[in-house]
Design an enzyme around this catalytic site. Structure first.
Site, PDB file in Angstrom:
ATOM      1  N   ASP A 465     110.741   6.488  57.188  1.00 28.29           N
ATOM      2  CA  ASP A 465     110.042   7.746  57.404  1.00 28.29           C
ATOM      3  C   ASP A 465     110.352   8.344  58.782  1.00 28.29           C
ATOM      4  OD1 ASP A 465     108.388   9.788  56.636  1.00 28.29           O
ATOM      5  OD2 ASP A 465     106.522   8.656  56.797  1.00 28.29           O
ATOM      6  N   GLU A 468     112.240  13.118  62.871  1.00 23.36           N
ATOM      7  CA  GLU A 468     112.370  14.511  63.302  1.00 23.36           C
ATOM      8  C   GLU A 468     111.653  14.819  64.613  1.00 23.36           C
ATOM      9  OE1 GLU A 468     108.659  13.844  61.267  1.00 23.36           O
ATOM     10  OE2 GLU A 468     110.680  13.588  60.490  1.00 23.36           O
ATOM     11  N   ASP A 532     106.581  15.883  52.827  1.00 18.31           N
ATOM     12  CA  ASP A 532     105.149  15.901  52.519  1.00 18.31           C
ATOM     13  C   ASP A 532     104.716  17.228  51.940  1.00 18.31           C
ATOM     14  OD1 ASP A 532     105.168  13.388  53.605  1.00 18.31           O
ATOM     15  OD2 ASP A 532     104.241  13.968  55.499  1.00 18.31           O
TER      16      ASP A 532
END
Length: 745
Positions: A465, A468, A532
């Site tokens: 995950d 960024e 998400d």
């Protein structure tokens, strides 16, 4: 009581007024930079050959073509206008919960261009030099070099530089047309065709709402986390157009593509050196192949991932057993259980969150060895979760290792300007620190953690995950400026995970999936997911945006992509009620059965969402489409081989196969193709029971009715699409039709 009501109404009025201003009076956006072009009289205007490319300075215009089709222009400047400009400026990158907003101030712009020298160099490159100036009389020199790419003779490299002490912004401006459509740019959620848009390319948290109002406004008002239509985890400076023009930058700095003007496009990069390539081919498929020659390509997924569903769960050993029993009663084909909370759960303001300390929590997953062994006998795998952040676990009673403390002591964390671990606000954590991937020792340490705590514990895959959120004001171990490394960080994060797989001889056996990415991510990651999404039907942050993201990213080399079934972000609080209902979940299940990876997610607030295991209806529906997904495994494996060989996406926009059909250009998320033989029109609007689908020329068969459609000229048709029967058409005579006929009975 009346006073309370009055205060409440006043607050509502204020919110509505401010929201209206936010929507109807957006932030001002700078105009493109335009200037004049002057060519020295001493320059001889001849056609230069760079490998198989031709470069011609004709009158007041630079034109590039290829010898395969010399009459077709693949790039040209705007006649009489400067195609190189430069500027100095200051930018502030504000970070809130992993999302970045840029505030820019231009100081000086050199917009007029002169060409004073053109010559062929000994290495057979073409060098152009001249001066950039402005109305104030300020000047700076520039150099533009064209050379044939070493890897492929249909890729032309360009290198643009100026005096870096003067300019830290470069512009490349060239001709487009009003009817040219721009596709790609990595993972774009709101629009597939970016013509008419000014698109910043910056790896960032996508935000909550991304333009869906009033959610976006309120998210910005209270936490500056609403996002905009262009915020994305995986933006890429690359495109393909409807006229088969294609260009990409090799730069990693912040870049803006301005496609608002009718007759030109302008690239602005926050750098004094711009590198890129111009591609020449006659089809989208070939342009994707040329582009992925540079980026690398995604490998074929392990066979076990194609045999059934990946069930996302949080809750511990007994929860896994309970859900397995429920699904087993309906013969759901299960390939694996994805245990996001394998490292334990911690309390947070947003409900139960995860301990970002990457070791198995044996109190949460009791009798782990027995659980693992029992599922191995059923050929069911376990997948885990990891990200490049660490948090201090001094308050976690059962922690065996404190990875944050270890990394801090060894100097493996990204630091702030005081050389202390940079504490970032990410997710529900305000004290997470990022591992510094410019430090080789830190990378090796992290790889050892993943091997010891995931692979050695029996996990066959994991979500890798984040990636960024590297702050722009961070300090890195090797001295690389954070503004150069920010977009590279997700590439390096994927590379770390890929090296773990390679070094443990698990290629073709283990899988990890990432949400953040940049140009070279296709060559490093094994699988993407779209991040998400909101548990909603909308086009900016809901189910529609997941489809758009898969289609746009496929143009830019992300050939294997998928989304959380049902979405992730749940906001069950007034004035919203974004909780997953049964219909949304079932439609998302249908959509996902035609993607490369069939994985559920309970969402950030599982108790507020309908789950695939909630009742008999949802389980039966899920079981049917899990079986449909499994039945398509041979077809998908053929498509994954194409992806590995040529970079073609598994989920495809019709433009890839019907580039000359102008009717497909306007398709954003309404339909997609699985390979070249299946056209899918998922139901993406609440309460809809029909779909309107565009069928290109050819012979098609409607899956559920077996009705034949002989399409002489592309046309739209409307078909029934009740729950359980999304719009699915298969090319007549395709073996896939026989694979799926059992589901039409």
């Amino acid at each position: 009581m009346k006073k309370t009501i009055s205060i409440f109404l006043c607050l509502i009025t204020v919110v509505l007024i401010v929201t209206a201003g936010y929507i109807f009076f957006p932030k001002s956006i700078p105009d493109p930079v335009e200037g004049s072009l002057t060519i020295s009289k001493d320059i001889t205007k001849v056609k230069y050959a760079i490998g198989k490319f031709y470069i011609l300075l004709k009158d007041d215009q630079l034109i590039i073509s290829h010898q395969d089709n010399p009459g077709r222009i693949i790039w040209q400047s705007v006649a009489g206008h400067s195609f190189v400009q430069a500027a100095t400026g200051k930018a502030e990158f504000k970070q809130v919960v992993g999302r970045f907003a840029v505030e820019e101030e231009k100081e000086c712009i050199w917009n007029d261009q002169s060409i004073e020298k053109i010559e062929m160099m000994p290495d057979e490159s073409l060098m152009m030099q001249g001066t950039l100036s402005n109305a104030q009389g300020l000047e700076t020199g520039y150099t533009l070099v064209f050379s044939e790419s070493n890897e492929n003779n249909k890729r032309l490299s360009f290198h643009l530089t100026t005096d870096y002490l003067k300019a830290n912004r470069l512009y490349l401006t060239y001709e487009s047309s009003q009817d040219e459509h721009f596709f790609g740019f990595g993972e774009q959620y709101s629009y597939f065709d970016l013509k008419g848009k000014r698109l910043p390319v910056l790896v960032s948290e996508q935000g909550s709402g991304r333009g869906l109002q009033p959610l976006t406004f309120l998210a910005d008002l209270f936490s500056d986390a609403g996002g905009e239509w262009h915020t994305t985890y995986a933006g890429v400076p690359h495109y393909i157009t409807s006229k088969m023009h294609s260009l990409f930058l090799e730069n990693t700095e912040y870049t803006i593509f301005d496609m608002r003007p009718d007759d030109f496009i302008q690239i602005e990069s926050y750098t004094g050196i711009m590198n890129g390539q111009i591609l020449s081919a006659s089809t989208p498929a070939k342009l994707i192949e040329l582009y992925t020659d540079y980026t690398g390509r995604m490998p074929i997924l392990p066979h076990w991932t194609q045999e059934g569903a990946i069930i996302g769960l949080k809750g511990g050993t007994e929860k896994v057993k309970e859900i397995y029993r429920k699904l087993g009663q309906y013969n759901v084909p299960i390939a694996g259980f994805w245990l996001q909370d394998w490292a334990g759960q911690r309390p947070s303001s947003n409900g139960p969150d995860l301990w970002w300390n990457w070791e198995l929590d044996h109190d949460h997953y009791t009798d782990w060895e027995a659980l693992k062994n029992s599922f191995e006998k059923k050929d069911i795998r376990f997948l885990g979760y990891v990200n490049p952040f660490l948090i201090d676990v001094d308050k976690k009673d059962n922690a065996r290792r404190n990875l944050y403390a270890e990394a801090k002591e060894k100097g493996y964390l990204v630091t702030d300007d005081a050389l202390k671990p940079y504490h970032s606000e990410v997710g529900s954590s305000s004290f997470a620190s990022l591992i510094d991937l410019t430090n080789d020792d830190a990378r090796q340490w992290l790889k050892d953690v993943i091997k010891t705590e995931l692979i050695d514990k029996g996990f066959s895959g994991w979500m890798a995950d984040f990636g960024e959120a590297l702050p722009y004001d961070a300090l890195l171990w090797d001295g690389t400026p954070a503004n150069n490394f920010h977009n590279r960080y997700p590439e390096e994060w994927a590379e770390v995970n890929r090296e773990v797989i390679k070094e443990n001889n698990l290629e073709g056996e283990a899988v990890f999936f990432t949400r953040a990415g940049f140009t070279r991510s296709p060559g490093e990651t094994t699988l993407m997911y779209t991040g998400d999404q909101l548990v909603s039907w909308d086009e900016h942050d809901g189910i529609k945006s997941a489809v758009t993201a898969m289609l746009s990213s496929g143009i830019s080399g992300f050939s294997l992509n998928h989304s959380d079934i049902g979405g992730y972000t749940t906001i069950p609080h007034w004035p919203f009620d974004y909780s997953r209902n049964e219909e949304l979940l079932m439609r998302w299940v249908e959509l996902s059965a035609f993607t490369p990876f069939f994985r559920t997610h309970e969402g950030n607030k599982p108790e507020e969402n309908v789950q695939v295991y909630s009742n008999k209806k949802t389980i039966a529906h899920f079981a049917n489409f899990a079986r449909l997904y499994a039945s398509l495994a041979p077809y998908r494996e053929k498509l994954m081989q194409e992806a590995a060989n040529k970079g073609l996406p598994v989920v495809r926009h019709p433009f890839i196969h019907y580039p000359n059909d102008e009717n497909v250009y306007s398709i954003t998320n309404e339909q997609f193709m699985l390979g070249d033989e299946i056209m899918v029109a998922p139901v993406l609007n609440e309460a809809d029971s029909t779909v309107n689908i565009y069928l290109p020329k050819g012979d098609w068969v409607h899956l559920w009715s077996s009705k034949d459609y002989e399409i002489k000229k592309g046309t739209r048709i409307t078909v029934d699409a009740p729950i359980g029967k999304p719009g699915v058409f298969i090319k007549s005579g395709s073996p896939v039709l026989y694979m799926l006929q059992q589901f039409a009975e």
